[in-house]
Design a protein around this motif. Structure first.
Motif, PDB file in Angstrom:
ATOM      1  N   GLY A 351     -20.642  17.655 -20.562  1.00 18.34           N
ATOM      2  CA  GLY A 351     -20.774  18.255 -21.887  1.00 18.34           C
ATOM      3  C   GLY A 351     -20.221  19.672 -21.959  1.00 18.34           C
ATOM      4  N   ASN A 359     -18.397  16.724 -25.481  1.00 21.25           N
ATOM      5  CA  ASN A 359     -17.975  16.748 -24.089  1.00 21.25           C
ATOM      6  C   ASN A 359     -16.669  17.492 -23.884  1.00 21.25           C
ATOM      7  N   PHE A 392     -19.581   8.938 -23.795  1.00 18.17           N
ATOM      8  CA  PHE A 392     -20.047   9.968 -22.871  1.00 18.17           C
ATOM      9  C   PHE A 392     -20.357   9.420 -21.483  1.00 18.17           C
TER      10      PHE A 392
END
Length: 413
Positions: A351, A359, A392
């Motif tokens: 992140g 991110n 992610f």
């Protein structure tokens, strides 16, 4: 009983010595046989009770629950104990306000009870200034912040005390207690010497991750530097849950009920504080060495240094950002690889901050929401398990597969 049964035996002497040692331990360590109560107090109720003084006094004590009735056998035992007099200080008392309560004073009272000076202290809830004057320490009431006199309120005009160490949030009573007593509490919870460097690191970490939010919410400090409304409301935080322990408008709001609910609030806030200290001291901090190892060997994993491989799964995000700053890292890692509990490997996008949902480089858009054989074919990497729809995190059955996915992702959008 041994002494009475064997009046002329050496066992009589031994029994007396054992009894004396037991009494000494109780007095020295101040360990009661019953939990101390939280109670509402009036000036009349307290004036007749002995207050804490600097000098020790001759004090006869009777250990029993405050509201318990004693049968004849208990009366005999209590009468016998009442003859055991010794020099000890009168019980200490912690003062805070009565009425509706909040997270900060509930937590503050709990913290004080975990210091050497105030462990086993009774909590007295009152706004009576005459009662407050006689108490050993007072928090969240009294309009005075005087650490030398053990007065810790934050409501008065002109109060602007902050924690320091780069923190700028105005303190609540919880923050004030933690600022002055936190190092001792952390050391006691983790059973570390006060001078151990880990104590200072955990002391600061627990303020940042736990106490500061209590301070901010109690003082009405907005989390966002914006006049835009929040996208959603989180009513599950600790301060919110403590607030819900107050009796409702159409429920019993007597002093006894308030005291009962305040005790629950102390227990709730205290349990979560203890969990936080133990987590950061026992689980979080030891992980730092593994994150540092991964950062130092990043170019052994990939020439760019943008892919990290953790030697084991552990809490890594906050450590990574701290270590990057300390080491002056300029080629920031984009992905972190680690083995999961099933023996497969995860590839996680790093992140922008330790808590950010945005991110440095998300996994490729074309892979998101695709799984198994379809993802194998699309990515050209065998053993794929999934890529999350938000991009992610993803997974592969092997380390080699996860590394291949990360390597390809570096050059894709």
């Amino acid at each position: 009983r041994v002494a009475r049964a064997h009046p002329s035996s050496p066992l009589r002497v031994r029994a007396r010595l054992m009894l004396a040692a037991a009494v000494s331990r109780l007095v020295t360590h101040r360990q009661p046989f019953f939990p101390l109560v939280v109670r509402q107090a009036s000036a009349a109720a307290l004036r007749a009770q002995p207050q804490h003084h600097q000098g020790a006094t001759r004090h006869r004590f009777l250990l029993r629950p405050p509201s318990a009735s004693l049968d004849s056998t208990s009366n005999q035992a209590a009468t016998a104990r009442s003859y055991m007099s010794t020099k000890r200080m009168a019980p200490t008392k912690i003062g805070t306000h009565d009425g509706s309560f909040h997270c900060d004073e509930a937590l503050g009272c709990f913290l004080l009870q975990h210091t050497a000076a105030y462990e086993n202290s009774e909590v007295v809830r009152t706004r009576d200034s005459e009662v407050l004057k006689g108490l050993d320490i007072v928090i969240d009431v009294g309009a005075t912040y005087e650490p030398a006199n053990n007065r810790f309120d934050h409501h008065q005009r002109g109060f602007d005390e902050v924690f320091g160490h780069g923190f700028v949030t105005k303190l609540s009573s919880a923050g004030l207690v933690y600022k002055h007593f936190g190092r001792e509490i952390v050391a006691r919870v983790l059973e570390l010497p006060a001078e151990d460097p880990r104590v200072e690191r955990i002391y600061l970490k627990v303020y940042k991750s736990f106490i500061e939010a209590v301070d901010g919410i109690d003082n009405g400090v907005n989390m966002w530097e914006s006049d835009k409304p929040a996208r959603y409301v989180d009513g599950t935080g600790l301060s919110s849950r403590v607030g819900k322990l107050n009796p409702a408008w159409n429920e019993d709001f007597s002093a006894d009920k308030q005291g009962e609910q305040f005790a629950k609030a102390m227990a709730m806030t205290g349990a979560e504080f203890m969990d936080a200290v133990k987590y950061y001291g026992i689980s979080w901090l030891p992980a730092r060495q593994y994150v540092e190892q991964a950062l130092d060997s990043a170019k052994d994993v990939h020439p760019s240094g943008e892919i990290l491989k953790l030697p084991c799964y552990c809490p890594w995000k906050e450590h990574l950002f701290e270590l990057e700053a300390e080491k002056g890292v300029t080629d920031l890692a984009k992905y972190c690889l680690y083995e999961d509990s099933n023996g497969s490997w995860r590839i996680q996008a790093i992140g922008l901050t330790p808590t950010s949902f945005d991110n440095r480089k998300a996994l490729p858009a074309a892979w998101r929401g695709i799984r198994d054989a379809a993802l194998d074919e699309l990515s050209g990497v065998p053993g794929c398990v999934f890529v999350h729809a938000a991009g992610f995190i993803g997974g592969n059955k092997t380390y080699e597969g996860a590394l291949a996915m990360a390597t390809k992702a570096l050059d894709m959008d």
